[in-house]
Design an enzyme around this catalytic site. Structure first.
Site, PDB file in Angstrom:
ATOM      1  N   ASP A  12       0.865  -1.175   0.000  1.00  0.00           N
ATOM      2  CA  ASP A  12       0.000   0.000   0.000  1.00  0.00           C
ATOM      3  C   ASP A  12       0.899   1.221   0.000  1.00  0.00           C
ATOM      4  O   ASP A  12       1.740   1.381   0.894  1.00  0.00           O
ATOM      5  CB  ASP A  12      -0.882   0.023   1.249  1.00  0.00           C
ATOM      6  N   ASP A 131     -14.135  -5.918  -4.395  1.00  0.00           N
ATOM      7  CA  ASP A 131     -14.216  -6.027  -2.933  1.00  0.00           C
ATOM      8  C   ASP A 131     -15.607  -6.557  -2.610  1.00  0.00           C
ATOM      9  O   ASP A 131     -16.608  -5.924  -2.978  1.00  0.00           O
ATOM     10  CB  ASP A 131     -14.029  -4.652  -2.288  1.00  0.00           C
TER      11      ASP A 131
END
Lengths: 255, 232
Positions: A12, A131
């Site tokens: 990330d 997701d």
């Protein structure tokens, strides 16, 4: 001889710095995505995924520079996702050296964006990130969420995966929001259901805590690749340990 | 390895040792940054990314990369006159390395995009992996063929020097050259069906996989290309 199952560490990155920390022994700068990518490259990772969480579009130039530097030093495939909204975003990322680009929220608002991107750049570089969360009604069905898992869409996950494959996606990155961060293992039923429902590769993501979770992602989830962040970042396991464990479990991996 | 037959179908090529420039043919179809970086990592001191005929013909060796749809790739390649340039370079004996769609473009024909006539440096037709593709044991095989697969070396070739037989290379493609389509297969892969991982004839070597993304094995192959004199 067969195609190896892939292990993909995920970073990330916010404004060119790795967030959520990385805890390798001996690493000089735990926030430097280039050094971390090199370490994973040397450790035997099969690909690297770089999730850009830079909030502001104006600060994206840092992202492109980081991708450029990683791509000039790391000779395994690099996928970049996060905030990909337009064809120009994809072109800039590919020109910076990304091999694949992952589209998430923008695909939900405009599925034709996936079709257009696949036609223009080829399916091989278009990953659709999904997701998903299990519905509370005990149906076993899963719903697609956007905005990092915050916004429900009312779209059923398997149908969406099939639609994205039909629209030209080359791969699906499936993250279970129920499992993400839990270390309880991948959501195997939805991973299996989507892997069976589409002809394109599926990457399992969300929930890895042990090496057996990686094994289950392949054997029970039917995944073609597994994505993991924290187990590698925090030094719980090395990529080599993960590969040794998978090999012992009879899974084809690349040495 | 030494027991395998060598395949040399052209007379020994003359090799221009005057220049170590590597020309990567840029016909506007995508990112060549990775190819350029990997060539430098493999030891190339001078890499030019260009479509200019004079520059390409002056180079000591040529890389012909390719990604995306083959019809668009070939249309641009021809529009820029790169087909003529490449033909001249091959005739002169300049070492050429084709990569992915670059390799497929060297064949006679591809079934992609409804059927496309390619450059015809090699006989054979590029085909799509079957729909509902599966392994002999019934395991479903995904398309694109994406990831690391083993390459079995069908023949000795200078570009395989120092690379183990059945080493892993990175592939990503939905169309492929069946092994049976060509007499010039230098390496093959198994994905439910036997495909050509590499083809070789005279001063041309081409790979379906991406050496620039294949870590140490890929860099070794590129380093071998950089010292190859175009003969085999």
């Amino acid at each position: 001889m067969s195609l190896a199952k892939r292990i993909i560490p995920c970073l990330d990155v916010d404004q060119g710095r790795v967030v959520k920390g990385v805890n390798f022994v001996g690493i000089r700068d735990a926030g430097d995505p280039i050094e971390i990518a090199r370490r994973y490259n040397d450790a035997g990772a099969d690909e690297i995924t770089f999730l850009d969480i830079t909030a502001s579009h104006e600060q994206r130039d840092t992202t492109y520079r980081t991708v450029e530097q990683i791509a000039s030093q790391v000779f395994i495939p690099l996928t970049v996702g996060g905030g990909v909204r337009a064809v120009t975003d994809i072109r800039r990322l590919l020109n910076a050296g990304a091999d694949k680009v992952s589209i998430n929220t923008a695909a939900t608002f405009n599925p034709d964006f996936v079709r257009e991107s696949a036609e223009r750049f080829g399916s091989q570089c278009i990953v659709v990130a999904m997701d998903v969360k299990a519905l509370d009604n005990g149906s076993g069905r899963h719903e697609l969420f956007t905005h990092g898992g915050r916004k429900p869409t009312g779209i059923e996950a398997i149908e969406w995966a099939q639609k994205m494959a039909d629209f030209g996606a080359g791969e699906i990155l499936l993250t279970s929001m129920d499992r993400d961060g839990t270390k309880d293992g991948y959501d195997l039923p939805i991973t299996r259901a989507i892997s069976d429902a589409v002809d394109i590769p599926v990457i399992a993501s969300g929930g890895v805590g042990t090496l057996d979770h990686l094994v289950a992602g392949f054997t029970k989830g039917g995944a073609d690749a597994v994505l993991a962040a924290s187990i590698f970042h925090f030094g719980t396991y090395t990529v080599a340990e993960a590969k040794a464990h998978l090999a012992q479990s009879g899974i084809a991996i690349r040495w | 390895m030494s027991a395998r037959p060598r395949q040399c179908h052209q007379p020994k090529a003359f090799y221009n040792s005057m220049t170590q420039t590597v020309a990567v043919i840029d016909y506007g179809m995508g990112n060549l940054h990775s190819v350029e970086s990997a060539l430098r990592e493999a030891g190339a001191s001078d890499v030019v990314v260009t479509a200019d005929a004079e520059t390409i013909l002056a180079a000591g060796r040529i890389v012909f990369p390719g990604v995306g749809a083959i019809r668009d790739c070939l249309a641009e390649f021809r529009r820029l006159g790169c087909d003529t340039t490449l033909r001249l370079a091959v005739e002169r004996g300049t070492p050429v390395l084709g990569i992915c769609v670059g390799m497929q473009s060297l064949m006679a024909r591809s079934e992609e995009n409804g059927g496309v006539d390619c450059l015809g440096f090699f006989n054979g037709t590029v085909m799509r992996f079957p729909r509902n593709h599966s392994d002999i044991d019934g395991t479903k095989l995904k398309v694109p063929h994406m990831g690391w697969n083993q390459v079995s070396q069908n023949q000795n070739h200078p570009l395989w020097d120092g690379i183990a037989d059945n080493a892993y290379f990175y592939f990503v493609h939905s169309f492929f050259l069946p092994e049976a389509e060509s007499d010039f297969v230098a390496g093959s892969f198994d994905y439910g069906i036997k495909g050509s991982a590499a083809i070789a004839k005279g001063n041309v070597f081409a790979t379906q996989f991406h050496p620039e993304k294949s870590h140490d094995n890929g860099l070794k192959l590129l380093a071998n290309f950089l010292t190859w004199d175009g003969t085999c």
